[in-house]
Motif scaffolding. Structure first.
Motif, short mmCIF file in Angstrom:
data_model
loop_
_atom_site.label_atom_id
_atom_site.label_comp_id
_atom_site.label_asym_id
_atom_site.label_seq_id
_atom_site.Cartn_x
_atom_site.Cartn_y
_atom_site.Cartn_z
N ALA A 58 -38.04 -15.77 5.35
CA ALA A 58 -39.22 -16.27 6.04
C ALA A 58 -40.26 -15.17 6.26
N ALA A 59 -39.80 -13.94 6.42
CA ALA A 59 -40.73 -12.82 6.66
C ALA A 59 -41.39 -12.33 5.38
N ALA A 98 -40.18 -15.34 -5.59
CA ALA A 98 -38.72 -15.53 -5.49
C ALA A 98 -38.30 -15.85 -4.06
N GLY A 99 -38.87 -15.15 -3.10
CA GLY A 99 -38.52 -15.41 -1.71
C GLY A 99 -38.88 -16.82 -1.28
N ALA A 100 -40.07 -17.28 -1.69
CA ALA A 100 -40.48 -18.64 -1.33
C ALA A 100 -39.61 -19.68 -2.03
N PHE A 101 -39.24 -19.42 -3.28
CA PHE A 101 -38.39 -20.36 -4.01
C PHE A 101 -37.04 -20.50 -3.32
N VAL A 144 -31.16 -10.93 -6.47
CA VAL A 144 -32.33 -10.58 -7.29
C VAL A 144 -33.55 -10.36 -6.41
N TYR A 145 -33.71 -11.22 -5.42
CA TYR A 145 -34.83 -11.08 -4.49
C TYR A 145 -34.73 -9.75 -3.74
#
Length: 810
Positions: A118-119, A10-13, A178-179
């Motif tokens: 990014a982290a 989810a973070g990368a998306f 959500v993330y």
């Protein structure tokens, strides 16, 4: 595992979904220039570096529970900054390079949420390593890149075409919520585990060294044995795994400086290739999200493939692929605009894929023990940021054209040659031998072509009487001697092979192959230098700034008064002018007397004291239509265009009309002006491939209507090699009740009233919009107007919230 996988995904998306979204928001404010996306990419890379540095710092210096608290607090602060949409007060007001303004805008609007996202990759992987020390975290990195790739691919094909910008921003905000819940779940698990086991994460359990390292050890065996996965027996892999597990002190040792240097240089090279290809595509095709995300998607795909395991990257096959890609790229660079769009996109993207696969494949082979995971990712991010800084900030000041592409190609080939020289064990002796033969054949062919080209050059110089040191050459004999030379080389090669076999001498295939690779790098640099020299032939001026590359060429054609100057923006001609005073006022290029523009100006009912608004100066050709008493107000965003239109071009100085230049984005300037009461509003900003789409939206036409007289006309030059803008303008005409004529050079012809035509008059397409029935019913206009399109493209009305050029690509 599932919670970490979903959170990382989810973070990368979200991380990569927001990039084209925020780019679409600010692109209209800065003239639709490719430099906007390059600056955005620099911001994203710098924030990615910041996120990795943050993850590395807290994971190395804070206890697990403190990490969870700190990250939770920063994540909460990021949620409080929503929404991310920038306010109108960020619209630029000053003229000049807006790079720092864009960086400040992005930092305030998006900085904290992007830093947290990014982290995600390195921090969640480090937490996962602490909680499950027996599992390899590297595949989670591949999963992160899969999420990024899905975000990029889905944006131009689904989100951009089905949702407005506001809807996209809302979806993204809810996605961040959500993330955050996923991060909270992972932090809770870390909190609970650290309470059970004490100082989890500050020292690695001893059992983690001997347990769960088989996958990593197998990869080490690949490098040690020097073969592909299919060529290594399972027994060898198991032995290597046991040896690796038995020597944890070797595996945990800090990597040497040479390896760390490659961690930095390899991703920097890949980043240069990415941004250079993106610049070329946006400059030569169009500034659209599809051509933003395509190179970035390929870049991420190479990360996914490389970090999934060692079986996907083979130095042997990719060396051969790189040679083929470099040859194709050379053909594309020399062909220039004569090569079709599809072929350009395929060659540029194919070369990017091969180059990034080499960089990232070699990078994966140099990865450290998982204990050094965050520092490894930090160096990767630093390398990417260095590449971004070079392309976005350094290259525009040291290069007069997009030569960072040449730098990236030469650097990729050089790195591969250096790594091949130091890594003999990567290939078997047999494969080094095959690679030597393949490269040798290509080298002979390339040398033959170079000799042939040199002879052709000498022949041309001799025909012009410029080779006095080679008098009375018989060129048929020279060609015969060339054949004899190659026959002698072939005989010498066969003799060397026979002698080696007779004396049972084993050639050093590795060194010989690396020698060929070094020669190939030298030849590549020479060919790229030759292409640069060729591109500068007849050039009298070449300048580069945030808005692109402008080049002025001086040519001499046959016939009287034939010397002329030509302006190109990238590869697109923006006008030409004869140098002789007798022809200096002659109208040329897209604006001839029988073009849509020429017909409209000549047949408009009111011929005296016309007020004309011109969006896009070019070389000032349109001002040649100006008559005494006319007023022409020109809107131009690029300061370099203003300077070039004054010298060496002289249309502005020779025009009989009163001319006023307004510097800055045309739409933003007109928003803040009182009504100008134009008879004509001429839009000449779309023949370039970097199309400013914000000038064709409903909101833009609202502004034009305010500045246009009720019986005035809007003239739009929609001549474009790759984009069909006719349905876009026709939609706007229907929305505002304008009658519309489409006049193209093929329909109207280029012969003037005197029956003459010339090469200096280009084919063009113009749209004429007006509510003036008397004007639109003129016989000349109706006769020249083309009928309805044979295959009309149905697209929604463009607005500031919705534009999609993907559907109008020709």
């Amino acid at each position: 595992m599932l919670a970490f996988a979903l959170t990382i995904f989810a973070g990368a998306f979200l991380l990569f979904q927001v990039q084209p979204l925020i780019g679409k928001y600010i692109l209209p404010w800065f003239g639709g220039s490719p430099g906007v996306w390059t600056t955005c990419m620099l911001f994203f890379q710098l924030l990615l570096l910041g996120g990795y540095a943050y993850a590395h710092t807290i994971s190395r210096h804070l206890r697990p529970r403190t990490q969870a608290i700190v990250h939770g607090a920063i994540l909460l602060a990021a949620l409080l900054t929503l929404p991310i949409t920038p306010g109108d007060y960020w619209k630029p007001h000053a003229v000049g390079d807006p790079t720092w303004h864009i960086l400040a805008l992005l930092t305030v609007s998006l900085g904290l949420p992007y830093l947290v996202l990014a982290a995600t990759g390195p921090l969640m992987q480090e937490w996962f390593r602490q909680l499950t020390p027996g599992a390899s975290p590297y595949r989670l990195y591949a999963l992160s890149n899969i999420g990024s790739l899905l975000a990029l691919v889905s944006y131009p094909f689904y989100f951009e075409t089905n949702f407005t910008r506001q809807a996209q921003a809302r979806f993204w905000s809810w996605g961040l919520v959500v993330y955050a819940l996923g991060c909270g779940c992972c932090a809770y698990r870390l909190w609970r585990k650290s309470g059970d086991s004490g100082a989890v994460g500050l020292s690695e359990p001893n059992e983690s060294v001997a347990d769960g390292r088989e996958d990593f050890a197998e990869d080490e065996a690949h490098r040690a044995v020097g073969a592909e996965r299919g060529r290594v027996s399972p027994m060898v892999l198991r032995i290597a795994a046991k040896q690796s597990a038995a020597r944890p002190e070797d595996r945990d040792a800090p990597p040497p400086r040479s390896r760390r240097a490659l961690w930095l240089v390899l991703p920097a090279c890949a980043s240069i290739l990415l941004l250079a290809v993106t610049n070329k595509l946006c400059q030569d095709v169009a500034v659209i999200p599809f051509l933003w995300v395509l190179p970035l998607a390929l870049y991420l795909l190479t990360f996914i493939i490389s970090f999934d395991g060692p079986r996907w990257y083979s130095r042997f096959y990719y060396t051969i692929a790189l040679v083929g890609a470099l040859i194709a790229m050379g053909l594309a660079l020399f062909a220039g605009p004569d090569m079709g769009m599809i072929h350009q996109v395929l060659i540029y993207c194919g070369t990017l894929f091969v180059g990034c696969m080499i960089c990232h494949g070699e990078l994966y082979g140099l990865r450290p023990h998982p204990r050094h995971l965050t520092s490894f990712y930090l160096m990767i991010a630093a390398g990417g940021a260095i590449g971004g800084l070079f392309v976005a900030l350094v290259a525009p000041y040291i290069f007069s054209n997009y030569y960072e592409m040449h730098v990236g190609l030469a650097l990729t080939a050089s790195l591969l040659a250096i790594i091949s020289f130091t890594g003999r064990a990567a290939l078997t002796e047999g494969r080094w031998r095959i690679l030597f033969v393949v490269l040798g054949v290509l080298a002979i062919y390339g040398l033959d072509q170079a000799i042939q080209a040199a002879l052709e050059w000498l022949k041309q110089r001799d025909a012009m009487g410029l080779t006095g040191f080679l008098p009375n050459l018989n060129w048929s004999q020279v060609a015969r001697v060339r054949g004899l030379i190659w026959a002698a080389i072939a005989i010498a090669a066969v003799g060397a092979v026979w002698l080696a076999r007779r004396r049972r001498w084993a050639p050093p295939w590795h060194r010989m192959t690396c020698g060929l690779m070094a020669a190939g790098v030298a030849a590549l640099i020479g060919a790229l230098g030759l292409q640069v020299r060729e591109s500068l032939r007849n050039s009298v001026l070449s300048v580069r700034n945030f808005y692109g590359v402008l080049s002025v060429y001086e040519y001499t054609d046959t016939g009287p008064y034939s010397r002329y100057y030509l302006l190109q923006h990238g590869r697109i001609t923006h006008g030409l002018q004869f140098a002789a005073p007798e022809r200096a006022r002659e109208i040329t290029s897209y604006f001839g007397p029988s073009s849509g523009l020429g017909l409209a100006l000549r047949h408009f009912p009111r011929q005296q004291n016309q007020r004309i608004g011109l969006l896009g100066l070019g070389v000032g050709t349109v001002t040649a239509y100006g008559k005494p008493g006319d007023y022409i107000r020109v809107y131009e965003i690029n300061p370099q265009v203003k300077a070039i239109a004054a010298q060496p071009f002289t249309y502005l100085a020779r025009s009989e009309a009163k001319i006023e230049l307004v510097m800055g984005d045309a739409r933003l300037s007109m928003e803040n002006e009182p009504p100008q009461n134009f008879d004509f509003l001429i839009m000449d900003a779309f023949s370039s491939d970097a199309v400013p789409v914000h000038l064709l939206t409903r909101e833009a036409f609202e502004i034009y209507r305010r500045h246009l007289k009720p019986d005035g006309a809007i003239l739009v030059n929609i001549s474009n090699r790759y984009l069909d803008l006719r349905p876009v303008v026709e939609n706007a005409a229907r929305e505002f009740g304008y009658e519309a004529h489409h006049i193209s050079s093929e329909d109207g012809g280029w012969e003037g009233d005197d029956g003459e035509s010339g090469w200096w008059l280009y084919a063009s397409s113009w749209m004429i919009l007006s509510k003036n029935r008397e004007f639109m019913s003129r016989t000349a206009l109706r006769y020249a107007a083309s009928g309805p399109a044979e295959k009309p493209v149905k697209i929604p009305l463009w607005t500031d919230d919705y534009t999609s050029m993907f559907k109008i690509l020709q």
